[in-house]
Write an enzyme that holds these catalytic residues in place. Structure first.
Site, PDB file in Angstrom:
ATOM      1  N   ARG A  46      21.519  38.613  33.973  1.00 18.60           N
ATOM      2  CA  ARG A  46      20.681  38.554  35.164  1.00 18.60           C
ATOM      3  C   ARG A  46      19.925  39.845  35.343  1.00 18.60           C
ATOM      4  NH1 ARG A  46      24.574  35.904  39.501  1.00 18.60           N
ATOM      5  NH2 ARG A  46      25.557  37.910  39.135  1.00 18.60           N
ATOM      6  N   LYS A 137      38.901  33.223  29.793  1.00 18.80           N
ATOM      7  CA  LYS A 137      39.826  32.926  30.859  1.00 18.80           C
ATOM      8  C   LYS A 137      39.356  33.626  32.133  1.00 18.80           C
ATOM      9  CE  LYS A 137      43.539  35.427  31.926  1.00 18.80           C
ATOM     10  NZ  LYS A 137      43.430  36.781  32.433  1.00 18.80           N
ATOM     11  N   ASP A 224      47.285  35.278  36.312  1.00 19.39           N
ATOM     12  CA  ASP A 224      46.642  36.251  35.433  1.00 19.39           C
ATOM     13  C   ASP A 224      47.335  36.339  34.071  1.00 19.39           C
ATOM     14  OD1 ASP A 224      44.656  38.325  35.022  1.00 19.39           O
ATOM     15  OD2 ASP A 224      46.280  39.790  35.136  1.00 19.39           O
ATOM     16  N   HIS A 229      48.900  33.872  28.721  1.00 15.78           N
ATOM     17  CA  HIS A 229      49.535  34.651  27.664  1.00 15.78           C
ATOM     18  C   HIS A 229      51.032  34.356  27.500  1.00 15.78           C
ATOM     19  CE1 HIS A 229      45.689  36.424  28.084  1.00 15.78           C
ATOM     20  NE2 HIS A 229      45.992  37.329  28.985  1.00 15.78           N
ATOM     21  N   LYS A 319      52.534  44.593  36.546  1.00 18.15           N
ATOM     22  CA  LYS A 319      51.657  45.765  36.511  1.00 18.15           C
ATOM     23  C   LYS A 319      52.459  46.983  36.965  1.00 18.15           C
ATOM     24  CE  LYS A 319      47.627  43.546  35.902  1.00 18.15           C
ATOM     25  NZ  LYS A 319      47.066  43.531  34.547  1.00 18.15           N
TER      26      LYS A 319
HETATM   27  C1  BG6 Z   1      44.217  39.954  30.738  1.00 21.02           C
HETATM   28  C2  BG6 Z   1      44.600  40.119  32.180  1.00 21.02           C
HETATM   29  O1  BG6 Z   1      44.093  38.595  30.424  1.00 21.02           O
HETATM   30  O2  BG6 Z   1      45.208  40.545  29.908  1.00 21.02           O
HETATM   31  C3  BG6 Z   1      44.793  41.591  32.500  1.00 21.02           C
HETATM   32  O3  BG6 Z   1      43.595  39.568  33.028  1.00 21.02           O
HETATM   33  C4  BG6 Z   1      45.751  42.229  31.537  1.00 21.02           C
HETATM   34  O4  BG6 Z   1      45.253  41.749  33.833  1.00 21.02           O
HETATM   35  C5  BG6 Z   1      45.370  41.927  30.091  1.00 21.02           C
HETATM   36  O5  BG6 Z   1      45.754  43.616  31.760  1.00 21.02           O
HETATM   37  C6  BG6 Z   1      46.434  42.417  29.127  1.00 21.02           C
HETATM   38  O6  BG6 Z   1      45.961  42.292  27.816  1.00 21.02           O
HETATM   39  P1  BG6 Z   1      46.471  43.256  26.666  1.00 21.02           P
HETATM   40  O7  BG6 Z   1      45.769  42.779  25.451  1.00 21.02           O
HETATM   41  O8  BG6 Z   1      46.103  44.644  27.074  1.00 21.02           O
HETATM   42  O9  BG6 Z   1      47.956  43.083  26.601  1.00 21.02           O
END
Ligand code: BG6
Length: 478
Positions: A46, A137, A224, A229, A319
């Site tokens: 944009r 995602k 998240d 994951h 976190k």
């Molecule tokens: C993302 C999340 O999908 O994965 C984040 O939105 C997270 O919050 C991240 O920090 C972690 O990914 P990685 O590859 O650093 O383990």
């Protein structure tokens, strides 16, 4: 040009993801000579993009500059999409086949209109080459919205044109899980309820939410990290061997695992899941001062099938924790009868296999050995495999390199299929709902740099177990 072309069209080219992940991945693939020779890249963003951002992006794209094109445009505007089409036509030229990979690197709220726009502008039909769509995602925020999004996607694209990203699947060590399980004959016979006591999957992060307060406070750790994951890691640990290493076969088996996961009832969530929140979370910008969003969760899941009946899978992620680490620990059953003396408070030791996804990629297998000299004393020892030793000098590529190449090659093995996404939401939705009930526990506070709330340790203790720290033979996490 009669040789044809392949164009990667990045919608949202000025965004954070493009800068942090896509550009470095493309630059690295380029330097290794792995990008298709005919690849062109068209960035669309944009016009309200900030100049500085744009300059920074162009600087990083320098290595690729001859293949880079840029267009100011809004993917939600049909008029702008016409301009994108014109631009593509000029990049592609006449003759040959012209393939396009559309990459939605956009705010998730724009996915719907972006997909319908591509449909209405007739940009989705395989015409003079293939058309594919990559979506980042989060794919929806719950089951209902994910279904709606899938419906829109399917009204425009065939499922085999849609590549939904879960970047964990692009990690080398995550792919290695399949090689480990299915290219070796010695582990698979043990890989079931007869020999495995339980499985622990930990994705801990030291990061706090930083600039993402607005997003994160609406999202929380279950949406998240768990929906995507952690559940993906679980499916790879628990799945049956597919008949071939091929997208449909692989994803069929993963869907079966998700199907078999026992759903947690919202009113029963307190028995199966522990929410946590780091102490200073409510002071973060973008976060409500009364927020009950979980920044940590520990969840016990059961896979109700023949192989896994009675074997709990403990998943946790948070976190602001002590370490950045992703690890999968398989704890085997203890020997049925112990011949050797144990100290009074010692349990019969169990073998564990720890698979490190990151950092220090590799695995550790723990077993008991006799201590020299001492009459019949034992000590836990480890067999270790480290990627950096075994493949020294070979850096582990970022997940996006693999995923971009696979999407360009049309291999969807490492992307999530629509039914997988929906199953995964149907597992986390009731937990999220449960956490929001007045009867549910409020998130337990934990200090930054800790291993999460003490309630998560008690949770394990009531099951007669403890969180294990891989690489520290036999010791529970402090
Ligand atoms: C993302 C999340 O999908 O994965 C984040 O939105 C997270 O919050 C991240 O920090 C972690 O990914 P990685 O590859 O650093 O383990």
């Amino acid at each position: 040009d009669s040789n044809g072309s392949t164009t990667l069209v990045i919608f949202g080219a000025s965004g954070d993801l493009t800068r942090r992940k896509l550009v470095p991945a493309l630059a690295s693939l380029h330097s290794k000579g792995r990008l298709p020779l005919d690849l062109q890249i068209l960035g669309v963003a944009r016009s309200d993009m900030d100049d500085e951002q744009f300059r920074a992006i162009l600087a990083e794209w320098a290595a690729l500059s001859s293949r880079i094109h840029y267009l100011h445009g809004d993917v939600t505007s049909l008029q702008d999409l016409e301009a994108v089409k014109d631009k593509l036509a000029s990049i592609e030229g006449n003759g040959g086949s012209h393939n396009r990979l559309y990459y939605l690197s956009l705010a998730p709220s724009l996915y719907r209109s972006a997909m319908s726009g591509l449909g209405e502008s007739r940009m989705s039909e395989d015409f003079d080459g293939w058309r594919r769509l990559v979506v980042e995602k989060p794919f929806g925020t719950d089951l209902t919205s994910a279904r709606e999004l899938n419906d829109v996607a399917h009204s425009v694209f065939r499922e085999d044109q849609v590549f939904r990203i879960d970047h964990y699947l692009g990690k080398e060590t995550v792919q290695n899980l399949l090689v480990f399980r299915f290219a070796n004959a010695i582990f698979e016979p043990l890989w079931n309820r007869n020999y495995i006591d339980h499985v622990q999957i930990t994705v801990s992060e030291t990061l706090k939410i930083d600039e993402r307060g607005d997003y994160y406070d609406q999202t929380g750790v279950l949406r998240d990290m768990f929906q995507n994951h952690l559940l993906q890691l679980l499916t790879l640990v628990a799945m049956e061997p597919p008949h071939a290493f091929e997208a449909e076969a692989l994803r069929n088996e993963k869907v079966k695992v998700l199907n078999a996961i026992r759903r947690i009832r919202p009113d029963d969530v307190g028995r199966h899941a522990i929410p946590g929140q780091y102490r200073t979370y409510r002071d973060e910008s973008g976060v409500s001062p009364e927020s009950d969003t979980a920044t940590y969760a520990a969840v016990r899941l059961h896979v109700d099938n023949w192989r896994w009946q009675g074997v709990p899978f403990y998943l946790r992620s948070g976190k602001a924790l002590r370490n950045k680490s992703t690890e999968i620990i398989i704890q085997f059953r203890s020997p049925p009868h112990m011949l050797f003396p144990l100290a009074d408070d010692e349990d019969i030791p169990a073998n564990t296999l720890a698979i490190f996804v990151q950092p220090d990629e590799g695995f550790h297998l723990e077993f008991q050995t006799k201590t020299p000299e001492a009459e019949l004393q034992m000590r836990t020892a480890e067999l270790e495999f480290h990627y950096h030793e075994a493949f020294s000098g070979q850096a582990i590529p970022d997940a996006y390199e693999r995923l971009l190449l696979d999407a360009l090659n049309g291999d969807a093995s490492l992307f999530t299929r629509s039914d997988e996404i929906e199953q995964a939401w149907s597992i986390v939705d009731p937990i999220i709902e449960g956490f929001s009930l007045p009867t549910a526990p409020r998130p337990y506070y934990y200090s930054e740099g800790s291993w999460g709330p003490v309630e998560a340790d008690r949770f394990m203790l009531t099951d007669g177990r403890a969180w294990l720290q891989a690489g520290r033979a036999g010791s529970a996490m402090p």
